[in-house]
Design a protein around this motif. Structure first.
Motif, PDB file in Angstrom:
ATOM      1  N   MET A   1     -20.354  12.963 -27.826  1.00  0.00           N
ATOM      2  CA  MET A   1     -20.140  13.550 -27.008  1.00  0.00           C
ATOM      3  C   MET A   1     -19.607  12.910 -25.799  1.00  0.00           C
ATOM      4  SD  MET A   1     -19.774  17.868 -25.494  1.00  0.00           S
ATOM      5  CE  MET A   1     -19.562  18.704 -26.276  1.00  0.00           C
ATOM      6  N   SER A   2     -19.076  12.425 -24.842  1.00  0.00           N
ATOM      7  CA  SER A   2     -17.945  12.118 -23.498  1.00  0.00           C
ATOM      8  C   SER A   2     -18.578  12.706 -22.299  1.00  0.00           C
ATOM      9  CB  SER A   2     -16.834  11.151 -23.571  1.00  0.00           C
ATOM     10  OG  SER A   2     -16.194  12.646 -23.311  1.00  0.00           O
ATOM     11  N   ASN A   3     -19.188  12.164 -21.148  1.00  0.00           N
ATOM     12  CA  ASN A   3     -19.371  13.266 -20.219  1.00  0.00           C
ATOM     13  C   ASN A   3     -18.166  13.705 -20.122  1.00  0.00           C
ATOM     14  OD1 ASN A   3     -20.701  12.838 -17.495  1.00  0.00           O
ATOM     15  ND2 ASN A   3     -18.708  12.754 -16.788  1.00  0.00           N
ATOM     16  N   LYS A   4     -16.357  13.036 -19.837  1.00  0.00           N
ATOM     17  CA  LYS A   4     -16.181  14.270 -19.903  1.00  0.00           C
ATOM     18  C   LYS A   4     -16.205  15.651 -20.502  1.00  0.00           C
ATOM     19  CE  LYS A   4     -11.790  12.660 -17.857  1.00  0.00           C
ATOM     20  NZ  LYS A   4     -10.206  11.630 -17.889  1.00  0.00           N
ATOM     21  N   ASP A   5     -16.277  15.118 -21.599  1.00  0.00           N
ATOM     22  CA  ASP A   5     -16.002  16.860 -22.221  1.00  0.00           C
ATOM     23  C   ASP A   5     -17.449  17.614 -22.512  1.00  0.00           C
ATOM     24  OD1 ASP A   5     -13.963  15.529 -23.517  1.00  0.00           O
ATOM     25  OD2 ASP A   5     -15.013  14.659 -25.485  1.00  0.00           O
ATOM     26  N   THR A   6     -18.629  17.281 -21.651  1.00  0.00           N
ATOM     27  CA  THR A   6     -18.928  17.359 -21.548  1.00  0.00           C
ATOM     28  C   THR A   6     -18.543  18.728 -20.572  1.00  0.00           C
ATOM     29  OG1 THR A   6     -20.978  15.675 -21.967  1.00  0.00           O
ATOM     30  CG2 THR A   6     -21.603  17.498 -20.711  1.00  0.00           C
ATOM     31  N   TYR A   7     -18.365  18.313 -19.754  1.00  0.00           N
ATOM     32  CA  TYR A   7     -17.582  20.078 -18.402  1.00  0.00           C
ATOM     33  C   TYR A   7     -16.707  20.072 -18.365  1.00  0.00           C
ATOM     34  CZ  TYR A   7     -21.986  17.268 -16.716  1.00  0.00           C
ATOM     35  OH  TYR A   7     -23.370  17.119 -16.250  1.00  0.00           O
ATOM     36  N   ALA A   8     -16.229  21.727 -18.142  1.00  0.00           N
ATOM     37  CA  ALA A   8     -14.646  22.265 -18.264  1.00  0.00           C
ATOM     38  C   ALA A   8     -14.617  21.586 -17.260  1.00  0.00           C
ATOM     39  CB  ALA A   8     -15.607  23.522 -18.713  1.00  0.00           C
ATOM     40  N   VAL A   9     -14.919  21.869 -16.011  1.00  0.00           N
ATOM     41  CA  VAL A   9     -14.227  21.025 -14.730  1.00  0.00           C
ATOM     42  C   VAL A   9     -15.283  20.339 -14.008  1.00  0.00           C
ATOM     43  CG1 VAL A   9     -13.147  22.302 -11.742  1.00  0.00           C
ATOM     44  CG2 VAL A   9     -12.889  23.515 -14.450  1.00  0.00           C
ATOM     45  N   GLN A  10     -14.819  19.557 -12.987  1.00  0.00           N
ATOM     46  CA  GLN A  10     -15.140  18.722 -12.289  1.00  0.00           C
ATOM     47  C   GLN A  10     -14.624  18.030 -11.013  1.00  0.00           C
ATOM     48  OE1 GLN A  10     -17.485  15.169 -14.471  1.00  0.00           O
ATOM     49  NE2 GLN A  10     -16.226  15.222 -15.958  1.00  0.00           N
ATOM     50  N   LEU A  11     -15.212  18.646  -9.949  1.00  0.00           N
ATOM     51  CA  LEU A  11     -14.766  18.163  -8.293  1.00  0.00           C
ATOM     52  C   LEU A  11     -15.310  16.803  -8.236  1.00  0.00           C
ATOM     53  CD1 LEU A  11     -14.629  22.021  -7.019  1.00  0.00           C
ATOM     54  CD2 LEU A  11     -12.467  20.257  -8.619  1.00  0.00           C
ATOM     55  N   HIS A  12     -14.254  16.178  -8.109  1.00  0.00           N
ATOM     56  CA  HIS A  12     -15.295  15.073  -7.003  1.00  0.00           C
ATOM     57  C   HIS A  12     -15.148  14.612  -6.148  1.00  0.00           C
ATOM     58  CE1 HIS A  12     -16.968  11.028  -6.518  1.00  0.00           C
ATOM     59  NE2 HIS A  12     -16.536   9.948  -6.632  1.00  0.00           N
ATOM     60  N   TYR A  13     -15.625  14.441  -4.952  1.00  0.00           N
ATOM     61  CA  TYR A  13     -14.957  13.897  -3.761  1.00  0.00           C
ATOM     62  C   TYR A  13     -14.141  14.836  -3.124  1.00  0.00           C
ATOM     63  CZ  TYR A  13     -15.678  11.009   0.769  1.00  0.00           C
ATOM     64  OH  TYR A  13     -15.441  11.052   1.816  1.00  0.00           O
ATOM     65  N   LEU A  14     -14.168  15.921  -3.045  1.00  0.00           N
ATOM     66  CA  LEU A  14     -12.515  16.699  -3.112  1.00  0.00           C
ATOM     67  C   LEU A  14     -12.663  17.234  -1.722  1.00  0.00           C
ATOM     68  CD1 LEU A  14     -10.617  17.936  -4.972  1.00  0.00           C
ATOM     69  CD2 LEU A  14     -11.209  20.099  -4.121  1.00  0.00           C
ATOM     70  N   TRP A  15     -11.666  16.494  -1.069  1.00  0.00           N
ATOM     71  CA  TRP A  15     -11.308  17.403   0.839  1.00  0.00           C
ATOM     72  C   TRP A  15      -9.644  18.012   0.866  1.00  0.00           C
ATOM     73  CZ3 TRP A  15     -14.290  15.346   5.260  1.00  0.00           C
ATOM     74  CH2 TRP A  15     -15.239  15.043   4.658  1.00  0.00           C
ATOM     75  N   LYS A  16     -10.128  18.814   1.583  1.00  0.00           N
ATOM     76  CA  LYS A  16      -8.632  19.102   2.059  1.00  0.00           C
ATOM     77  C   LYS A  16      -8.143  19.620   3.194  1.00  0.00           C
ATOM     78  CE  LYS A  16      -5.024  21.980   1.347  1.00  0.00           C
ATOM     79  NZ  LYS A  16      -3.315  21.570   0.895  1.00  0.00           N
ATOM     80  N   SER A  17      -7.314  19.624   3.839  1.00  0.00           N
ATOM     81  CA  SER A  17      -7.647  20.343   5.926  1.00  0.00           C
ATOM     82  C   SER A  17      -5.949  20.864   5.533  1.00  0.00           C
ATOM     83  CB  SER A  17      -7.493  18.649   6.189  1.00  0.00           C
ATOM     84  OG  SER A  17      -8.210  17.793   6.146  1.00  0.00           O
ATOM     85  N   PHE A  18      -5.570  21.527   6.355  1.00  0.00           N
ATOM     86  CA  PHE A  18      -4.790  22.638   6.619  1.00  0.00           C
ATOM     87  C   PHE A  18      -4.590  22.350   8.197  1.00  0.00           C
ATOM     88  CE2 PHE A  18      -6.270  25.602   3.524  1.00  0.00           C
ATOM     89  CZ  PHE A  18      -5.600  25.411   2.528  1.00  0.00           C
ATOM     90  N   HIS A  33     -18.779  23.986 -19.268  1.00  0.00           N
ATOM     91  CA  HIS A  33     -18.134  24.934 -20.694  1.00  0.00           C
ATOM     92  C   HIS A  33     -19.420  25.869 -21.188  1.00  0.00           C
ATOM     93  CE1 HIS A  33     -14.690  21.995 -21.787  1.00  0.00           C
ATOM     94  NE2 HIS A  33     -16.163  20.896 -22.278  1.00  0.00           N
ATOM     95  N   LYS A  34     -18.501  26.568 -21.318  1.00  0.00           N
ATOM     96  CA  LYS A  34     -19.222  28.245 -21.295  1.00  0.00           C
ATOM     97  C   LYS A  34     -19.832  29.123 -20.395  1.00  0.00           C
ATOM     98  CE  LYS A  34     -19.260  28.447 -26.048  1.00  0.00           C
ATOM     99  NZ  LYS A  34     -19.534  28.650 -27.519  1.00  0.00           N
ATOM    100  N   GLU A  35     -19.732  28.741 -19.406  1.00  0.00           N
ATOM    101  CA  GLU A  35     -21.013  28.987 -17.733  1.00  0.00           C
ATOM    102  C   GLU A  35     -20.159  29.239 -17.038  1.00  0.00           C
ATOM    103  OE1 GLU A  35     -24.129  26.288 -15.432  1.00  0.00           O
ATOM    104  OE2 GLU A  35     -21.303  25.170 -15.424  1.00  0.00           O
ATOM    105  N   VAL A  36     -20.757  30.701 -16.142  1.00  0.00           N
ATOM    106  CA  VAL A  36     -20.335  31.414 -15.431  1.00  0.00           C
ATOM    107  C   VAL A  36     -21.227  30.638 -14.120  1.00  0.00           C
ATOM    108  CG1 VAL A  36     -20.539  33.829 -14.630  1.00  0.00           C
ATOM    109  CG2 VAL A  36     -19.978  33.199 -17.361  1.00  0.00           C
ATOM    110  N   VAL A  37     -20.079  30.719 -13.052  1.00  0.00           N
ATOM    111  CA  VAL A  37     -19.532  29.726 -11.776  1.00  0.00           C
ATOM    112  C   VAL A  37     -19.558  30.912 -10.254  1.00  0.00           C
ATOM    113  CG1 VAL A  37     -19.916  27.911 -10.329  1.00  0.00           C
ATOM    114  CG2 VAL A  37     -20.653  27.301 -12.343  1.00  0.00           C
TER     115      VAL A  37
END
Length: 264
Positions: A1-18, A33-37
């Motif tokens: 399984m590739s690293n990308k397939d290991t995770y359901a969601v990945q956020l990398h260095y996410l910036w957001k401004s209003f 996958h199947k994790e509750v966060v």
């Protein structure tokens, strides 16, 4: 399984401004996958904005979001996300549904029609098939027999369960919950949390913004504490709640305990 397939969601260095208000400051997060966060933190810490970025309801300024094998990135530091067209493509390919604080039901439609609507309008299912699915998921959230009721005739807890059934009917791989019990009277909170516990037991991948610390302690695989747009601390519930290392997390939990004690 590739690293990308290991995770359901990945956020990398996410910036957001209003405007001048920077809400997310370089967020890195991985959800299996199947994790509750469960995301916890004070008002304005960035929890809801993070969910809205994952679900393509907000653009972001820098970074990258991956959902399964699909990714969406900012063009380069300091630039806005690539385009609304690319964002729409990302939104259509990833299989994510979101449940909001407010129920967002159509008041002129029955419960059954509310759940059927996205199945016929978005998935283009024939009416009979959409009705069968809608009835199945309404039964799943304990609302069999309420199909012909209108939202105004339901309690807040029942309306939120209709909203959950509507999301589940789309058969998502990931569910996002943005404080799903915050608009409910205290006596109605439990019925919604019970449905969410059942989903966790079934292995649904979920990211939940919540102020229900007892629920997070019982159900979450990982708890993430946000403060001022950064992830201040994360870990299993036992570590976050019983042995926090961050002074800001200790203060947050202390304040929550005092407020909860006041209610009781």
């Amino acid at each position: 399984m590739s690293n990308k397939d290991t995770y359901a969601v990945q956020l990398h260095y996410l910036w957001k401004s209003f405007g001048d208000n920077t809400v997310l400051k370089g967020i890195d997060l991985k959800v299996k996958h199947k994790e509750v966060v469960c995301l916890i933190g004070g008002s304005g810490s960035g929890k809801s904005t993070m969910l809205r970025c994952i679900n393509s309801l907000e653009t972001f300024d820098e970074g990258k979001i991956s959902v399964g094998k699909e990714s969406f990135s900012a063009l380069e530091p300091g630039k806005k996300t690539s385009s609304r067209l690319q964002q729409a493509r990302f939104a259509s390919l990833k299989n994510v549904c979101m449940v909001f604080q407010q129920f967002n039901l159509w008041p002129h439609m029955t419960v059954l029609k509310n759940v059927m609507a996205p199945l016929t309008l978005v998935k283009k299912l024939p009416s009979k098939e959409a009705e069968e699915k809608a009835r199945f998921f309404l039964n799943k959230v304990g609302l069999s027999g309420k199909e012909d009721h209108y939202p105004a005739n339901l309690s807040g807890g029942q309306q939120q369960r209709v909203a959950i059934a509507r999301s589940l009917s789309m058969e998502p791989s990931i569910m996002l919950f943005d404080e799903p019990t915050s608009a409910l009277d205290p006596e109605l909170v439990g019925e919604v949390l019970t449905v969410m516990r059942d989903l966790a037991d079934e292995g649904m991948t979920m990211i939940i913004v919540t102020h229900e610390m007892g629920f997070a302690a019982q159900v979450a695989d990982k708890v993430v504490f946000l403060a001022d747009g950064i992830i201040e601390e994360e870990g299993p519930p036992s570590k976050v709640f019983e042995n926090p290392s961050s002074p800001r997390l200790k203060a947050f939990l202390s304040t929550w305990s005092e407020r909860n004690a006041g209610i009781n």
